[in-house]
Design a protein around this motif. Structure first.
Motif, mmCIF file in Angstrom:
data_model
loop_
_atom_site.group_PDB
_atom_site.id
_atom_site.type_symbol
_atom_site.label_atom_id
_atom_site.label_comp_id
_atom_site.label_asym_id
_atom_site.label_seq_id
_atom_site.Cartn_x
_atom_site.Cartn_y
_atom_site.Cartn_z
ATOM 1 N N ALA A 1 0.831 -1.206 0.000
ATOM 2 C CA ALA A 1 0.000 0.000 0.000
ATOM 3 C C ALA A 1 0.867 1.258 0.000
ATOM 4 O O ALA A 1 0.565 2.237 -0.701
ATOM 5 C CB ALA A 1 -0.930 -0.008 1.207
ATOM 6 N N VAL A 2 1.960 1.239 0.770
ATOM 7 C CA VAL A 2 2.864 2.392 0.819
ATOM 8 C C VAL A 2 3.518 2.610 -0.543
ATOM 9 O O VAL A 2 3.600 3.734 -1.044
ATOM 10 C CB VAL A 2 3.929 2.192 1.916
ATOM 11 C CG1 VAL A 2 5.024 3.243 1.806
ATOM 12 C CG2 VAL A 2 3.286 2.257 3.297
ATOM 13 N N GLY A 3 3.994 1.528 -1.173
ATOM 14 C CA GLY A 3 4.612 1.646 -2.487
ATOM 15 C C GLY A 3 3.630 2.138 -3.544
ATOM 16 O O GLY A 3 3.970 2.977 -4.392
ATOM 17 N N THR A 4 2.402 1.616 -3.493
ATOM 18 C CA THR A 4 1.370 2.059 -4.431
ATOM 19 C C THR A 4 1.078 3.540 -4.249
ATOM 20 O O THR A 4 0.970 4.295 -5.222
ATOM 21 C CB THR A 4 0.089 1.233 -4.235
ATOM 22 O OG1 THR A 4 0.380 -0.156 -4.417
ATOM 23 C CG2 THR A 4 -0.987 1.651 -5.223
ATOM 24 N N GLY A 5 0.970 3.958 -2.984
ATOM 25 C CA GLY A 5 0.710 5.369 -2.703
ATOM 26 C C GLY A 5 1.855 6.264 -3.139
ATOM 27 O O GLY A 5 1.636 7.376 -3.635
ATOM 28 N N ALA A 6 3.097 5.792 -2.963
ATOM 29 C CA ALA A 6 4.257 6.596 -3.374
ATOM 30 C C ALA A 6 4.279 6.803 -4.884
ATOM 31 O O ALA A 6 4.547 7.908 -5.370
ATOM 32 C CB ALA A 6 5.544 5.924 -2.904
ATOM 33 N N GLY A 7 3.998 5.738 -5.638
ATOM 34 C CA GLY A 7 3.955 5.874 -7.090
ATOM 35 C C GLY A 7 2.847 6.810 -7.541
ATOM 36 O O GLY A 7 3.052 7.648 -8.434
ATOM 37 N N ALA A 8 1.675 6.695 -6.907
ATOM 38 C CA ALA A 8 0.556 7.569 -7.262
ATOM 39 C C ALA A 8 0.855 9.015 -6.898
ATOM 40 O O ALA A 8 0.536 9.941 -7.662
ATOM 41 C CB ALA A 8 -0.717 7.093 -6.559
ATOM 42 N N LEU A 9 1.466 9.228 -5.724
ATOM 43 C CA LEU A 9 1.766 10.586 -5.288
ATOM 44 C C LEU A 9 2.784 11.258 -6.206
ATOM 45 O O LEU A 9 2.630 12.435 -6.574
ATOM 46 C CB LEU A 9 2.284 10.564 -3.852
ATOM 47 C CG LEU A 9 2.565 11.925 -3.198
ATOM 48 C CD1 LEU A 9 1.282 12.752 -3.151
ATOM 49 C CD2 LEU A 9 3.134 11.742 -1.796
ATOM 50 N N LEU A 10 3.831 10.519 -6.602
ATOM 51 C CA LEU A 10 4.821 11.090 -7.511
ATOM 52 C C LEU A 10 4.197 11.387 -8.875
ATOM 53 O O LEU A 10 4.489 12.430 -9.493
ATOM 54 C CB LEU A 10 6.006 10.143 -7.667
ATOM 55 C CG LEU A 10 7.118 10.605 -8.623
ATOM 56 C CD1 LEU A 10 7.697 11.940 -8.167
ATOM 57 C CD2 LEU A 10 8.217 9.552 -8.724
ATOM 58 N N ALA A 11 3.342 10.500 -9.336
ATOM 59 C CA ALA A 11 2.670 10.738 -10.622
ATOM 60 C C ALA A 11 1.768 11.957 -10.545
ATOM 61 O O ALA A 11 1.719 12.767 -11.486
ATOM 62 C CB ALA A 11 1.863 9.501 -11.015
ATOM 63 N N LEU A 12 1.057 12.106 -9.430
ATOM 64 C CA LEU A 12 0.167 13.255 -9.270
ATOM 65 C C LEU A 12 0.956 14.558 -9.225
ATOM 66 O O LEU A 12 0.606 15.539 -9.899
ATOM 67 C CB LEU A 12 -0.662 13.091 -7.999
ATOM 68 C CG LEU A 12 -1.626 14.227 -7.655
ATOM 69 C CD1 LEU A 12 -2.686 14.380 -8.742
ATOM 70 C CD2 LEU A 12 -2.281 13.974 -6.297
ATOM 71 N N ALA A 13 2.037 14.563 -8.436
ATOM 72 C CA ALA A 13 2.829 15.784 -8.285
ATOM 73 C C ALA A 13 3.551 16.152 -9.576
ATOM 74 O O ALA A 13 3.547 17.315 -10.002
ATOM 75 C CB ALA A 13 3.829 15.609 -7.143
ATOM 76 N N SER A 14 4.175 15.165 -10.216
ATOM 77 C CA SER A 14 4.914 15.457 -11.443
ATOM 78 C C SER A 14 3.968 15.699 -12.616
ATOM 79 O O SER A 14 4.218 16.551 -13.470
ATOM 80 C CB SER A 14 5.874 14.311 -11.768
ATOM 81 O OG SER A 14 5.175 13.099 -11.985
ATOM 82 N N GLY A 15 2.864 14.945 -12.663
ATOM 83 C CA GLY A 15 1.929 15.098 -13.769
ATOM 84 C C GLY A 15 1.260 16.460 -13.795
ATOM 85 O O GLY A 15 0.936 16.971 -14.878
ATOM 86 N N ALA A 16 1.050 17.059 -12.622
ATOM 87 C CA ALA A 16 0.449 18.389 -12.580
ATOM 88 C C ALA A 16 1.292 19.401 -13.353
ATOM 89 O O ALA A 16 0.766 20.388 -13.895
ATOM 90 C CB ALA A 16 0.281 18.838 -11.131
ATOM 91 N N PHE A 17 2.603 19.162 -13.414
ATOM 92 C CA PHE A 17 3.492 20.026 -14.193
ATOM 93 C C PHE A 17 3.702 19.493 -15.604
ATOM 94 O O PHE A 17 3.588 20.229 -16.592
ATOM 95 C CB PHE A 17 4.834 20.156 -13.475
ATOM 96 C CG PHE A 17 5.915 20.774 -14.317
ATOM 97 C CD1 PHE A 17 5.897 22.125 -14.614
ATOM 98 C CD2 PHE A 17 6.943 19.991 -14.830
ATOM 99 C CE1 PHE A 17 6.880 22.702 -15.407
ATOM 100 C CE2 PHE A 17 7.934 20.549 -15.618
ATOM 101 C CZ PHE A 17 7.904 21.915 -15.904
#
Length: 321
Positions: free
Chosen positions: A93-109
């Motif tokens: 769950a932590v790894g899944t959340g980390a990948g999603a969080l990085l995608a969300l943060a980087s994708g916004a840019f």
């Protein structure tokens, strides 16, 4: 009006492909007890390439930095196991959340750009992630890799054995779940809208579709699946290296997707299986020239598309007495 063909395309139930993958995986698990490590690697790779297909095949976003999302999940799961808790599902769950969080943060840019600019920015993002992982040696191990963590029993009862029985079933189960989620999303109205953005972004925007938010949502989902694949890699191998963030890993995943066919989801699985088996077989024969075999296979796919190959095979089988 019963019995009348409306002409609407038939969509396969979202559970059909996952059930087929589960059946094939269980058959391989039972038939090849001495190749369970390979089966685990195939399942993890297939999940990673599946996440890439959501970005490239469904959303039409060419990326060469997808490994950053995989590496984020791997490092997050490894650090969590080393410093917090060794439960595999919590780490997943932590790894899944980390990948999603990085995608969300980087994708916004990143999603403000498209085409070649987007492609180069994804490469830059992966390079930045690798540089940060190398500098944060106290947390990531730097060039030596993140080691020293062991995973607890799965569900409190199934320990990770040396033969890899638990790891293979664990990876297979996560792959099946990820495929089910990806299929449900791809065939939903949201997924069809994202496909429409892939086909003609300007027309979808003119119809009132919120282009960037939909692409960002799909990119975040892909990041979650890539992070889950990274977490599985960390947990089953008990090591995370800087190679999980490299350009080479992103390029290999893209090659696998091209081999299997982008945009169909099951093509990602086929490409991952073919590439991994080619790698395993060719490297065992000649560890220095295995890329020649993969390159030849890629050229064959580019010159002879899979659709034409299947049509030719069906015609030959139909013509045979």
């Amino acid at each position: 009006m019963s019995g009348v063909d409306t002409g609407a395309p038939k969509v396969a139930p979202p559970w059909r492909a996952p059930l087929i993958v589960l059946a094939l995986g269980l058959a391989a698990w039972w038939a090849m007890p001495d190749q369970l490590g390979l089966l685990t690697r195939i399942a993890i790779t297939a999940l990673f390439v599946l996440s890439l297909d959501l970005v490239v095949g469904i959303a039409g976003l060419a990326t060469l930095g997808h490994a950053a999302l995989f590496g984020a999940g791997a490092y997050a799961a490894g650090i969590f196991a080393l410093r917090a808790h060794a439960d595999p599902l919590l780490g997943l769950a932590v790894g899944t959340g980390a990948g999603a969080l990085l995608a969300l943060a980087s994708g916004a840019f990143l999603l403000r750009y498209h085409g070649f600019t987007f492609l180069m920015l994804t490469v830059a993002m992966a390079q930045i992630a690798a540089s940060l992982a190398q500098k944060a040696r106290d947390w990531t191990g730097g060039d030596d890799g993140l080691t020293g963590f062991t995973m607890g029993p799965l569900l409190g009862h199934f320990a990770f054995d040396l033969e890899g029985r638990t790891a293979a079933l664990y990876a297979l189960a996560v792959l099946v779940l990820g495929l089910y989620v990806a299929r449900r999303v791809a065939d939903s109205p949201f997924g069809l809208a994202v496909r429409g953005i892939h086909e003609n972004r300007a027309r979808m925007a003119a119809l009132g579709t919120l282009v960037i938010p939909r692409l960002l949502a799909m990119y975040t989902l892909a990041g979650a699946l890539a992070g889950a694949a990274g977490a599985l890699s960390a947990q089953t191998n008990a090591i995370v290296g800087l190679d999980s963030l490299t350009f080479a890993l992103s390029a290999e995943a893209l090659v696998m997707l091209i081999l299997g066919g982008a945009g169909r989801l099951h093509g990602a699985l086929i490409g991952a299986v073919v590439f991994t088996l080619l790698h395993h077989t060719a490297a065992s024969i000649n560890p220095y020239h295995w890329l020649f075999v993969v390159g030849a296979a890629l050229m064959a796919v580019v010159l002879v598309p899979p659709q034409k190959a299947w049509a030719w095979l069906r015609s030959r089988l139909g013509a045979s007495p």
